[in-house]
Design an enzyme around this catalytic site. Structure first.
Site, PDB file in Angstrom:
ATOM      1  CB  VAL A  84      44.364  42.663  46.929  1.00  0.00           C
ATOM      2  CG1 VAL A  84      44.421  42.823  45.416  1.00  0.00           C
ATOM      3  CG2 VAL A  84      44.177  44.023  47.577  1.00  0.00           C
ATOM      4  N   GLY A  85      41.491  41.512  45.713  1.00  0.00           N
ATOM      5  CA  GLY A  85      40.154  41.783  45.181  1.00  0.00           C
ATOM      6  C   GLY A  85      39.114  41.048  46.020  1.00  0.00           C
ATOM      7  NE  ARG A 164      46.195  47.979  48.178  1.00  0.00           N
ATOM      8  CZ  ARG A 164      45.035  48.028  48.866  1.00  0.00           C
ATOM      9  NH1 ARG A 164      45.001  48.617  50.041  1.00  0.00           N
ATOM     10  NH2 ARG A 164      43.941  47.472  48.391  1.00  0.00           N
ATOM     11  NE  ARG A 186      35.881  55.277  44.524  1.00  0.00           N
ATOM     12  CZ  ARG A 186      35.667  54.338  45.422  1.00  0.00           C
ATOM     13  NH1 ARG A 186      34.432  53.990  45.717  1.00  0.00           N
ATOM     14  NH2 ARG A 186      36.667  53.731  46.033  1.00  0.00           N
ATOM     15  NE  ARG A 245      38.958  40.143  40.711  1.00  0.00           N
ATOM     16  CZ  ARG A 245      40.197  40.045  41.181  1.00  0.00           C
ATOM     17  NH1 ARG A 245      41.235  40.285  40.394  1.00  0.00           N
ATOM     18  NH2 ARG A 245      40.418  39.685  42.428  1.00  0.00           N
ATOM     19  CD  GLU A 274      39.877  35.581  35.311  1.00  0.00           C
ATOM     20  OE1 GLU A 274      40.216  35.002  36.365  1.00  0.00           O
ATOM     21  OE2 GLU A 274      40.185  36.745  35.054  1.00  0.00           O
ATOM     22  CG  HIS A 293      43.513  36.250  37.303  1.00  0.00           C
ATOM     23  ND1 HIS A 293      42.199  36.458  37.634  1.00  0.00           N
ATOM     24  CD2 HIS A 293      44.235  37.028  38.159  1.00  0.00           C
ATOM     25  CE1 HIS A 293      42.124  37.321  38.644  1.00  0.00           C
ATOM     26  NE2 HIS A 293      43.364  37.677  38.981  1.00  0.00           N
TER      27      HIS A 293
HETATM   28  P1  NDP Z   1      43.327  49.658  45.675  1.00  0.00           P
HETATM   29  O1  NDP Z   1      42.093  49.648  46.492  1.00  0.00           O
HETATM   30  O2  NDP Z   1      44.579  50.203  46.247  1.00  0.00           O
HETATM   31  O3  NDP Z   1      43.059  50.424  44.308  1.00  0.00           O
HETATM   32  C1  NDP Z   1      41.845  50.339  43.657  1.00  0.00           C
HETATM   33  C2  NDP Z   1      41.667  51.594  42.864  1.00  0.00           C
HETATM   34  O4  NDP Z   1      40.421  51.486  42.177  1.00  0.00           O
HETATM   35  C3  NDP Z   1      41.603  52.854  43.718  1.00  0.00           C
HETATM   36  O5  NDP Z   1      42.607  53.731  43.336  1.00  0.00           O
HETATM   37  C4  NDP Z   1      40.242  53.438  43.375  1.00  0.00           C
HETATM   38  O6  NDP Z   1      40.314  54.815  43.169  1.00  0.00           O
HETATM   39  C5  NDP Z   1      39.948  52.792  42.043  1.00  0.00           C
HETATM   40  N1  NDP Z   1      38.533  52.904  41.765  1.00  0.00           N
HETATM   41  C6  NDP Z   1      37.473  52.551  42.530  1.00  0.00           C
HETATM   42  N2  NDP Z   1      36.339  52.927  41.936  1.00  0.00           N
HETATM   43  C7  NDP Z   1      36.704  53.519  40.786  1.00  0.00           C
HETATM   44  C8  NDP Z   1      35.984  54.123  39.732  1.00  0.00           C
HETATM   45  N3  NDP Z   1      34.643  54.191  39.765  1.00  0.00           N
HETATM   46  N4  NDP Z   1      36.679  54.612  38.678  1.00  0.00           N
HETATM   47  C9  NDP Z   1      38.022  54.552  38.639  1.00  0.00           C
HETATM   48  N5  NDP Z   1      38.752  54.007  39.623  1.00  0.00           N
HETATM   49  C10 NDP Z   1      38.093  53.512  40.674  1.00  0.00           C
HETATM   50  O7  NDP Z   1      43.529  48.160  45.204  1.00  0.00           O
HETATM   51  P2  NDP Z   1      44.832  47.471  44.575  1.00  0.00           P
HETATM   52  O8  NDP Z   1      45.560  48.464  43.760  1.00  0.00           O
HETATM   53  O9  NDP Z   1      45.553  46.748  45.624  1.00  0.00           O
HETATM   54  O10 NDP Z   1      44.134  46.388  43.610  1.00  0.00           O
HETATM   55  C11 NDP Z   1      43.324  46.823  42.547  1.00  0.00           C
HETATM   56  C12 NDP Z   1      42.640  45.650  41.880  1.00  0.00           C
HETATM   57  O11 NDP Z   1      43.573  44.908  41.118  1.00  0.00           O
HETATM   58  C13 NDP Z   1      42.024  44.608  42.814  1.00  0.00           C
HETATM   59  O12 NDP Z   1      40.761  45.007  43.261  1.00  0.00           O
HETATM   60  C14 NDP Z   1      41.966  43.372  41.942  1.00  0.00           C
HETATM   61  O13 NDP Z   1      40.724  43.336  41.282  1.00  0.00           O
HETATM   62  C15 NDP Z   1      43.066  43.597  40.914  1.00  0.00           C
HETATM   63  N6  NDP Z   1      44.182  42.665  41.055  1.00  0.00           N
HETATM   64  C16 NDP Z   1      44.483  41.841  40.001  1.00  0.00           C
HETATM   65  C17 NDP Z   1      45.566  40.996  40.064  1.00  0.00           C
HETATM   66  C18 NDP Z   1      45.894  40.088  38.940  1.00  0.00           C
HETATM   67  O14 NDP Z   1      46.397  39.011  39.182  1.00  0.00           O
HETATM   68  N7  NDP Z   1      45.671  40.494  37.705  1.00  0.00           N
HETATM   69  C19 NDP Z   1      46.412  40.912  41.265  1.00  0.00           C
HETATM   70  C20 NDP Z   1      46.001  41.800  42.309  1.00  0.00           C
HETATM   71  C21 NDP Z   1      44.923  42.647  42.191  1.00  0.00           C
HETATM   72  P3  NDP Z   1      39.760  55.809  44.288  1.00  0.00           P
HETATM   73  O15 NDP Z   1      40.686  55.645  45.433  1.00  0.00           O
HETATM   74  O16 NDP Z   1      39.812  57.135  43.648  1.00  0.00           O
HETATM   75  O17 NDP Z   1      38.380  55.348  44.618  1.00  0.00           O
HETATM   76  C1  DGY Z   2      43.853  39.429  43.605  1.00  0.00           C
HETATM   77  O1  DGY Z   2      44.560  39.264  44.620  1.00  0.00           O
HETATM   78  O2  DGY Z   2      42.797  40.059  43.623  1.00  0.00           O
HETATM   79  C2  DGY Z   2      44.362  38.872  42.319  1.00  0.00           C
HETATM   80  O3  DGY Z   2      43.445  38.898  41.314  1.00  0.00           O
HETATM   81  C3  DGY Z   2      45.074  37.575  42.437  1.00  0.00           C
HETATM   82  O4  DGY Z   2      46.204  37.731  43.193  1.00  0.00           O
END
Ligand code: NDP
Ligand code: DGY
Length: 328
Positions: A84-85, A164, A186, A245, A274, A293
């Site tokens: 998703v990232g 999410r 934001r 991240r 990583e 991770h």
């Molecule tokens: P979403 O896009 O749903 O959520 C991302 C959030 O980041 C939004 O709520 C957004 O808030 C917030 N955000 C963006 N800019 C800022 C800022 N400047 N300050 C504070 N918050 C901010 O993505 P997901 O929830 O699906 O995924 C989030 C992240 O989790 C991914 O991008 C990935 O890097 C990481 N991830 C890690 C995993 C792992 O294995 N550890 C697995 C899956 C994901 P707003 O809407 O207010 O802009």
């Molecule tokens: C992602 O999806 O961004 C996670 O870091 C790995 O699932």
């Protein structure tokens, strides 16, 4: 007379769950070339493999920059990432070239939120230390002051990035008896009412929370967000958790905060780099729990991610709607 469909070339940068490979190989749409290994594709092989490709299925560990896009050339129609990232991709360059991007939101939300809760509890209640003491003979008797940690009941939790995954974490934490759920980002979220979430400035979140959970995307604004000033505002008894991240955190500043008692403990599922080198200072600290991770690492989630990334790629190749296209 019938038209002969052009078979398109696809490069897949790693062995992925068979659910995804099966879809690609049986599609009749593309010829797949695979970096058939569990280890990352070396850069030269990536540049070679992608040459002339119409589609690229990549991982978060593949840096998709101008060099890769140039190596692919003008055939490239679609990039599908098994994540998703998307901070590993040069989005401006990709956009300029009109290449479509598929990703895997939603399908990994539950698995990642579960892992975040597991990491938070393991860190706050010192589970790795306890397991170690049982194995090394440190467990002499039941001791009133030994291996005490921090509980969620009656606590204030701050979620940075209530997207999410952040929301799924909040939903899971609330039933532990969390008293206040703060969040920053934001913009305020209407759906936050479900968890009685209070939208607050970052400083307020950091200084009031007993647990700070980072679940935002990595962007230029969030890079290095958790630095010396950030940790200095946290309570000495506070727990810091990051499953977003690694680059959101300044790890030198985190090390200082942990080793001087500025904060109580930290749990990280993500680091820079990583893998984290085994001689990294953070790994010498008992109050730092580091995972490799594994947020989305359940068998079923990874299978569904592979399926979705294959379907995104196939749709992109055929100029159809993708199940999950990144709009940027
Ligand atoms: P979403 O896009 O749903 O959520 C991302 C959030 O980041 C939004 O709520 C957004 O808030 C917030 N955000 C963006 N800019 C800022 C800022 N400047 N300050 C504070 N918050 C901010 O993505 P997901 O929830 O699906 O995924 C989030 C992240 O989790 C991914 O991008 C990935 O890097 C990481 N991830 C890690 C995993 C792992 O294995 N550890 C697995 C899956 C994901 P707003 O809407 O207010 O802009
Ligand atoms: C992602 O999806 O961004 C996670 O870091 C790995 O699932």
């Amino acid at each position: 007379m019938h038209t002969v469909q052009k078979i398109m070339k696809v490069f897949v940068t790693r062995r992925i769950p068979q659910e995804g490979m099966k879809l690609l190989s049986q599609s009749g749409v593309c010829k797949v070339s695979l970096w058939d290994s569990d280890e990352p594709v070396p850069r030269e092989e990536l540049l070679k493999g992608v040459a002339g490709a119409h589609g690229l299925l990549c991982l978060l560990s593949d840096k998709i920059d101008t060099e890769v896009l140039d190596a692919a050339g003008p055939n490239l129609k679609v990039i599908s990432t098994l994540s998703v990232g998307f901070d590993h991709m040069a989005m401006d360059e990709i956009k300029k070239r009109g290449v479509r991007v598929g990703y895997t939101p939603d399908v990994l939300t539950d698995a990642t939120a579960e892992l975040t809760v597991a990491l938070l509890l393991a860190t706050a209640r010192r589970l790795p230390e306890g397991v170690q003491e049982v194995k090394n003979g440190g467990w002499s008797t039941w001791k009133p002051l030994w291996l005490c940690g921090y509980g969620l009941s009656g606590s204030t939790v701050g979620v940075i990035g209530l997207g999410r995954i952040g929301m799924a974490i909040a939903r899971r934490l609330k039933p532990f008896g969390v008293k206040r759920l703060l969040y920053s980002g934001r913009a305020a979220k209407s759906y936050a009412s479900e968890v009685e979430g209070e939208y607050v400035p970052l400083d307020t979140l950091v200084s009031h929370s007993d647990f700070v959970v980072v679940s935002c995307a990595l962007t230029p604004e969030t890079q290095g967000l958790c630095d010396k000033a950030f940790f200095s505002k946290m309570k000495n008894t506070a727990v810091f958790i990051n499953t977003s991240r690694g680059a959101v955190v300044n790890q030198e500043d985190l090390y200082q905060a942990l080793s001087t008692g500025q904060i109580a403990c930290a749990g990280l599922d993500v680091t820079t780099p990583e893998p984290l080198p085994t001689d990294h200072p953070l790994l010498t600290l008992k109050n730092c729990v580091v995972l490799p991770h594994i947020g989305s690492a359940t068998y079923s989630t990874r299978g569904i991610m592979a399926e979705l990334s294959a379907n995104n790629l196939l749709a992109g190749l055929q100029g159809k709607d993708m199940p999950s296209e990144l709009k940027f």
